[in-house]
Scaffold this active site. Structure first.
Site, mmCIF file in Angstrom:
data_model
loop_
_atom_site.group_PDB
_atom_site.id
_atom_site.type_symbol
_atom_site.label_atom_id
_atom_site.label_comp_id
_atom_site.label_asym_id
_atom_site.label_seq_id
_atom_site.Cartn_x
_atom_site.Cartn_y
_atom_site.Cartn_z
ATOM 1 C CG ASP A 189 27.527 -15.417 12.821
ATOM 2 O OD1 ASP A 189 28.195 -14.520 12.273
ATOM 3 O OD2 ASP A 189 27.547 -16.603 12.459
ATOM 4 C CD GLU A 202 -3.668 3.015 -0.798
ATOM 5 O OE1 GLU A 202 -3.614 2.536 -1.948
ATOM 6 O OE2 GLU A 202 -4.352 4.003 -0.520
ATOM 7 C CD GLU A 258 -3.187 -3.792 -4.189
ATOM 8 O OE1 GLU A 258 -4.091 -2.994 -4.478
ATOM 9 O OE2 GLU A 258 -2.377 -4.236 -5.025
ATOM 10 C CD GLU A 312 -7.370 -3.819 -4.223
ATOM 11 O OE1 GLU A 312 -7.735 -3.987 -5.402
ATOM 12 O OE2 GLU A 312 -7.284 -2.688 -3.718
ATOM 13 C CD GLU A 350 -5.531 -1.461 -0.634
ATOM 14 O OE1 GLU A 350 -5.336 -1.752 -1.831
ATOM 15 O OE2 GLU A 350 -5.880 -0.323 -0.250
ATOM 16 C CG HIS A 358 -0.774 2.130 -4.590
ATOM 17 N ND1 HIS A 358 -2.111 2.233 -4.925
ATOM 18 C CD2 HIS A 358 -0.222 1.336 -5.533
ATOM 19 C CE1 HIS A 358 -2.342 1.533 -6.023
ATOM 20 N NE2 HIS A 358 -1.207 0.969 -6.408
ATOM 21 N NE ARG A 387 -8.378 5.977 -7.663
ATOM 22 C CZ ARG A 387 -8.025 5.868 -6.398
ATOM 23 N NH1 ARG A 387 -6.981 5.138 -6.082
ATOM 24 N NH2 ARG A 387 -8.705 6.482 -5.447
ATOM 25 C CD GLU A 437 -2.294 6.251 -4.495
ATOM 26 O OE1 GLU A 437 -2.586 5.042 -4.451
ATOM 27 O OE2 GLU A 437 -3.095 7.143 -4.870
ATOM 28 N NE ARG A 469 -1.928 4.504 -9.090
ATOM 29 C CZ ARG A 469 -2.977 3.937 -8.498
ATOM 30 N NH1 ARG A 469 -3.365 4.368 -7.303
ATOM 31 N NH2 ARG A 469 -3.634 2.956 -9.077
#
Length: 441
Positions: free
Chosen positions: A50, A128, A130, A186, A193, A242, A313, A330, A332
């Site tokens: 359904d 990645e 977390e 982390e 992580e 990430h 970063r 990456e 983020r």
């Protein structure tokens, strides 16, 4: 696992039950469990269900839908009382006329993958994710909003109270044939992580859904609760997801060019340019909850500035130092509450749009943007991501790019769902308001 092998295992009793899984528009994993003896019929005709009972699918008057298992997603459930006789199969959703359902998030991603293939690319991604592990109230089974430990980045027992649970999660993932690369505590207390190896982008989306399911299941089995809520606690870092992404063409990494500055090809730069150009439009999908924007604030390592960098970063997009076949970007800003099929579809589509239109990215930012003054950000023309879900939805609502990528059904349903969520939030009275105003006024 071939169809013949699967039928043989079901007929011999090696498989007792099969869980057929799909994902709704909000990223929630759904499943129906069937006896293994039904698998031959299901593989031939599909399993009817359904569709009107699944968020974002169809109306009640057009509710008959069919599940068609993807045999490449076969996995034994490691927690099945040691019997290993229950399997998982992720399914695609079809309409009665055997046409793929355009409201199936997995189908949305598959369409973007096909677009990439027509451009000569195979897309790969690695996440990645977390999460936090907290205690459960033994009397009612509900999570207790208190930190389990006082650990920080890379800490271990006795500080890291979730280490044993995390180890069991890794072992279960490995039994389901995940290639786990790292697992650690982390930055925030009770935060963890687990990273698994990159693979083709469709399998990555499947893996994210399986990962979240395994994490929550193993936590419950140990008397804890695992949450992917982006910011469950004030004053500490939130949980992100990430996304590492790369394109390959004719077996070679299309992001790598040894003769170009920094070893990045024009394709890589245009991909970054497309992602930056569409960043605000797709944020409501990569960060889809009210709470997502409690993480996207300055001071807690979350990227709030639309920028890219080489290794830095503090930027929204980072290019790790690895080159040759490992060249990748990456992304983020996404968090693990997103629907991975929709988030990866839009991330890939944004990059492909950048390649098709030759969108050049701005100058990479090598300074720490977190510590940068507003005047300097203005000088470098660094814009910010939306600060609330409502702001994010406003960008999405006016985006033809997002509408075209998701299709009208998913786009309209997602917008209605999230606008309703925002209205509900605005009408609620929070603990902060009570604490701030009840006595004062």
């Amino acid at each position: 696992m071939t169809e013949k092998e699967l039928i043989q295992k079901s007929e011999s009793g090696e498989i007792g039950f099969a869980r057929l899984q799909i994902t709704d528009i909000n990223g929630m994993l759904k499943n129906v469990e069937v006896p293994a003896r039904m698998l031959p019929t299901i593989l031939e005709k599909g399993a009817m269900f359904d569709g009107s009972s699944i968020d974002g699918f169809v109306r009640i008057e057009e509710s008959d839908m069919y599940l068609r298992p993807d045999l490449s997603t076969f996995a034994l459930l490691p927690w099945d009382n040691g019997n290993s006789n229950t399997i998982r199969l992720i399914c695609d959703v079809y309409k009665p006329d055997e046409v793929p359902f355009d409201g199936d998030p997995r189908y949305i991603l598959k369409k973007v993958i096909e677009r990439a293939r027509k451009m000569g690319f195979e897309a790969f991604a690695g996440p990645e994710p977390e999460f936090f592990i907290v205690r459960r109230d033994s009397s009612c089974g509900k999570p207790v909003g208190k930190m389990l430990d006082t650990g920080s980045y890379f800490d271990l027992l006795p500080v890291d109270g979730g280490e044993e649970v995390r180890k069991q999660i890794v072992m279960s993932l490995q039994e389901m044939e995940f290639e786990v690369e790292a697992a650690h505590h982390e930055v925030a207390p009770s935060q963890h992580e687990i990273d698994f190896r990159y693979t083709d982008i469709l399998k990555t989306a499947d893996n994210i859904q399986t990962f979240k399911w395994v994490v929550k299941t193993i936590a419950i089995m140990n008397g804890f609760h695992a949450t992917f809520m982006p910011k469950p606690f004030s004053g500490v870092n939130g949980s992100g997801m990430h996304i590492h992404m790369s394109l390959f063409s004719e077996g070679k990494n299309a992001f790598f060019n040894p003769s170009s500055p920094h070893g990045l090809s024009t394709i890589a730069l245009n991909f970054v340019g497309g992602l930056i150009f569409h960043a605000r439009e797709i944020t409501s999908i990569t960060n889809p909850t009210i709470n997502s924007y409690k993480r996207l604030v300055p001071g807690y390592e979350a990227p709030v500035n639309i920028s890219w960098a080489l290794g830095n970063r503090s930027a929204m997009i980072r290019i790790p130092s690895t080159r040759k076949e490992g060249t990748r970007l990456e992304f983020r800003s996404p968090d693990p509450t997103c629907n991975p099929y929709l988030a990866l579809a839009l991330t890939l589509a944004a990059g492909l749009d950048g390649i098709e239109k030759g969108i050049k990215p701005p100058v990479p930012i090598d300074e720490n943007i977190f510590n940068m003054k507003g005047s300097r950000r203005k000088e470098l023309m660094i814009e910010s991501l939306p600060g609330t879900l409502w702001q994010s939805l406003e960008f999405t609502k006016n985006s033809e790019f997002v509408r075209d990528t998701l299709g009208k059904h998913v786009f309209d349903t997602f917008m209605r769902s999230k606008e309703s969520e925002w209205s509900e939030f605005c009408a609620s009275v929070t603990d902060w308001e009570t604490s701030k105003y009840l006595e004062l006024y």
